[in-house]
Motif scaffolding. Structure first.
Motif, PDB file in Angstrom:
ATOM      1  N   ALA A   1       1.608   6.645  -6.944  1.00 17.74           N
ATOM      2  CA  ALA A   1       0.751   7.670  -7.233  1.00 17.74           C
ATOM      3  C   ALA A   1       1.288   9.066  -7.083  1.00 17.74           C
ATOM      4  O   ALA A   1       0.808   9.911  -7.860  1.00 17.74           O
ATOM      5  N   ILE A   2       2.036   9.255  -6.277  1.00 22.45           N
ATOM      6  CA  ILE A   2       2.603  10.664  -5.861  1.00 22.45           C
ATOM      7  C   ILE A   2       3.458  10.770  -7.062  1.00 22.45           C
ATOM      8  O   ILE A   2       3.659  11.998  -7.687  1.00 22.45           O
ATOM      9  N   ALA A   3       4.291   9.910  -7.602  1.00 24.02           N
ATOM     10  CA  ALA A   3       5.281  10.043  -8.667  1.00 24.02           C
ATOM     11  C   ALA A   3       4.533  10.459 -10.188  1.00 24.02           C
ATOM     12  O   ALA A   3       4.809  11.212 -10.742  1.00 24.02           O
ATOM     13  N   ALA A   4       3.473   9.527 -10.024  1.00 25.89           N
ATOM     14  CA  ALA A   4       2.721   9.791 -11.257  1.00 25.89           C
ATOM     15  C   ALA A   4       1.915  11.207 -11.564  1.00 25.89           C
ATOM     16  O   ALA A   4       1.954  12.029 -12.422  1.00 25.89           O
ATOM     17  N   VAL A   5       1.372  11.797 -10.284  1.00 21.45           N
ATOM     18  CA  VAL A   5       1.072  13.205 -10.326  1.00 21.45           C
ATOM     19  C   VAL A   5       2.077  14.195 -10.545  1.00 21.45           C
ATOM     20  O   VAL A   5       2.039  14.997 -11.197  1.00 21.45           O
ATOM     21  N   ALA A   6       3.432  13.951  -9.901  1.00 18.86           N
ATOM     22  CA  ALA A   6       4.495  14.584 -10.097  1.00 18.86           C
ATOM     23  C   ALA A   6       4.943  14.725 -11.648  1.00 18.86           C
ATOM     24  O   ALA A   6       4.957  15.910 -12.231  1.00 18.86           O
ATOM     25  N   VAL A   7       4.822  13.425 -12.306  1.00 18.28           N
ATOM     26  CA  VAL A   7       5.371  13.492 -13.624  1.00 18.28           C
ATOM     27  C   VAL A   7       4.208  14.331 -14.445  1.00 18.28           C
ATOM     28  O   VAL A   7       4.621  14.761 -15.355  1.00 18.28           O
ATOM     29  N   HIS A   8       3.077  14.068 -14.102  1.00 23.15           N
ATOM     30  CA  HIS A   8       2.282  14.452 -14.966  1.00 23.15           C
ATOM     31  C   HIS A   8       1.930  16.117 -14.699  1.00 23.15           C
ATOM     32  O   HIS A   8       2.045  16.862 -15.870  1.00 23.15           O
ATOM     33  N   ALA A   9       2.376  16.742 -13.656  1.00 24.70           N
ATOM     34  CA  ALA A   9       2.442  18.099 -13.391  1.00 24.70           C
ATOM     35  C   ALA A   9       3.756  18.612 -14.200  1.00 24.70           C
ATOM     36  O   ALA A   9       3.411  19.933 -14.833  1.00 24.70           O
ATOM     37  N   GLY A  10       4.633  17.811 -14.214  1.00 23.39           N
ATOM     38  CA  GLY A  10       5.935  18.284 -14.899  1.00 23.39           C
ATOM     39  C   GLY A  10       5.805  18.519 -16.417  1.00 23.39           C
ATOM     40  O   GLY A  10       6.212  19.378 -17.137  1.00 23.39           O
ATOM     41  N   ILE A  11       5.255  17.401 -16.994  1.00 27.28           N
ATOM     42  CA  ILE A  11       4.786  17.415 -18.448  1.00 27.28           C
ATOM     43  C   ILE A  11       3.949  18.681 -18.592  1.00 27.28           C
ATOM     44  O   ILE A  11       4.006  19.378 -19.695  1.00 27.28           O
ATOM     45  N   ARG A  12       2.632  18.849 -17.888  1.00 19.74           N
ATOM     46  CA  ARG A  12       2.118  19.989 -18.189  1.00 19.74           C
ATOM     47  C   ARG A  12       2.717  21.188 -17.993  1.00 19.74           C
ATOM     48  O   ARG A  12       2.510  22.254 -18.754  1.00 19.74           O
ATOM     49  N   TRP A  13       3.804  21.486 -17.151  1.00 23.04           N
ATOM     50  CA  TRP A  13       4.545  22.745 -16.829  1.00 23.04           C
ATOM     51  C   TRP A  13       5.301  23.020 -18.323  1.00 23.04           C
ATOM     52  O   TRP A  13       5.222  23.914 -18.648  1.00 23.04           O
ATOM     53  N   LEU A  14       5.908  21.777 -18.783  1.00 22.85           N
ATOM     54  CA  LEU A  14       6.825  21.811 -19.801  1.00 22.85           C
ATOM     55  C   LEU A  14       5.969  22.254 -21.075  1.00 22.85           C
ATOM     56  O   LEU A  14       6.487  23.143 -21.938  1.00 22.85           O
ATOM     57  N   ASP A  15       4.766  21.574 -21.027  1.00 22.70           N
ATOM     58  CA  ASP A  15       3.847  21.969 -22.245  1.00 22.70           C
ATOM     59  C   ASP A  15       3.602  23.304 -22.413  1.00 22.70           C
ATOM     60  O   ASP A  15       3.603  24.079 -23.401  1.00 22.70           O
ATOM     61  N   ARG A  16       2.839  23.930 -21.282  1.00 22.48           N
ATOM     62  CA  ARG A  16       2.926  25.409 -21.182  1.00 22.48           C
ATOM     63  C   ARG A  16       3.981  26.346 -21.463  1.00 22.48           C
ATOM     64  O   ARG A  16       3.586  27.339 -22.102  1.00 22.48           O
ATOM     65  N   ARG A  17       5.147  25.872 -21.298  1.00 20.96           N
ATOM     66  CA  ARG A  17       6.285  26.756 -21.145  1.00 20.96           C
ATOM     67  C   ARG A  17       6.577  26.590 -22.800  1.00 20.96           C
ATOM     68  O   ARG A  17       6.888  27.535 -23.341  1.00 20.96           O
ATOM     69  N   ARG A  18       6.509  25.521 -23.598  1.00 20.21           N
ATOM     70  CA  ARG A  18       6.686  25.445 -24.913  1.00 20.21           C
ATOM     71  C   ARG A  18       5.538  26.605 -25.601  1.00 20.21           C
ATOM     72  O   ARG A  18       5.977  27.013 -26.673  1.00 20.21           O
ATOM     73  N   GLU A  19       4.547  26.113 -25.150  1.00 20.34           N
ATOM     74  CA  GLU A  19       3.340  27.012 -25.902  1.00 20.34           C
ATOM     75  C   GLU A  19       3.676  28.523 -25.698  1.00 20.34           C
ATOM     76  O   GLU A  19       3.230  29.429 -26.450  1.00 20.34           O
ATOM     77  N   ALA A  20       3.937  28.923 -24.603  1.00 18.09           N
ATOM     78  CA  ALA A  20       4.278  30.370 -24.244  1.00 18.09           C
ATOM     79  C   ALA A  20       5.403  30.881 -25.121  1.00 18.09           C
ATOM     80  O   ALA A  20       5.590  32.194 -25.497  1.00 18.09           O
TER      81      ALA A  20
ATOM     82  N   LEU B   1       0.781  -1.096  -0.178  1.00 19.32           N
ATOM     83  CA  LEU B   1       0.022   0.027  -0.146  1.00 19.32           C
ATOM     84  C   LEU B   1       0.739   1.068  -0.016  1.00 19.32           C
ATOM     85  O   LEU B   1       0.431   2.070  -0.499  1.00 19.32           O
ATOM     86  N   GLY B   2       2.043   1.290   0.777  1.00 15.07           N
ATOM     87  CA  GLY B   2       2.825   2.263   0.752  1.00 15.07           C
ATOM     88  C   GLY B   2       3.498   2.548  -0.528  1.00 15.07           C
ATOM     89  O   GLY B   2       3.452   3.623  -1.098  1.00 15.07           O
ATOM     90  N   GLY B   3       3.756   1.457  -1.201  1.00  9.68           N
ATOM     91  CA  GLY B   3       4.233   1.409  -2.481  1.00  9.68           C
ATOM     92  C   GLY B   3       3.403   2.061  -3.641  1.00  9.68           C
ATOM     93  O   GLY B   3       3.740   2.881  -4.361  1.00  9.68           O
ATOM     94  N   ILE B   4       2.089   1.834  -3.588  1.00 10.88           N
ATOM     95  CA  ILE B   4       1.081   2.143  -4.502  1.00 10.88           C
ATOM     96  C   ILE B   4       0.903   3.592  -3.976  1.00 10.88           C
ATOM     97  O   ILE B   4       1.000   4.487  -4.970  1.00 10.88           O
ATOM     98  N   LEU B   5       0.897   4.155  -2.884  1.00  6.37           N
ATOM     99  CA  LEU B   5       0.956   5.671  -2.540  1.00  6.37           C
ATOM    100  C   LEU B   5       2.177   6.322  -3.363  1.00  6.37           C
ATOM    101  O   LEU B   5       1.888   7.476  -3.847  1.00  6.37           O
ATOM    102  N   TRP B   6       3.264   5.772  -3.145  1.00  9.66           N
ATOM    103  CA  TRP B   6       4.596   6.436  -3.855  1.00  9.66           C
ATOM    104  C   TRP B   6       4.248   6.389  -5.252  1.00  9.66           C
ATOM    105  O   TRP B   6       4.875   7.376  -5.920  1.00  9.66           O
TER     106      TRP B   6
END
Length: 71
Positions: free
Chosen positions: A40-59, A33-38
């Motif tokens: 999930a946290i890593a997936a959210v962080a990667v998703h946020a990073g990709i969105r940030w890079l996409d916004r930066r590229r569009e800008a 369960l702890g592994g699943i939590l980590w």
């Protein structure tokens, strides 16, 4: 009629082995369960990073809005 009661069987070793198995499964479940939590946290962080890079590229590729004409 003298029936002497027989002593109870000694189930100590069976109890200890079963308890060890149950504790192992409980700790394994907590680790999973702890592994699943980590994950999930890593997936959210990667998703946020990709969105940030996409916004930066569009800008960079979008032209700046034109300034309104002066009067």
């Amino acid at each position: 009629m003298s029936h002497r009661p027989t002593p109870a069987p000694n189930y100590t070793n069976a109890f200890l082995v079963t308890s060890a198995g149950i504790l192992f499964m409980a700790f394994f479940t907590l680790a999973a369960l702890g592994g699943i939590l980590w994950v999930a946290i890593a997936a959210v962080a990667v998703h946020a990073g990709i969105r940030w890079l996409d916004r930066r590229r569009e800008a960079r590729h979008c032209p700046a809005p034109a300034a309104p004409p002066r009067r």
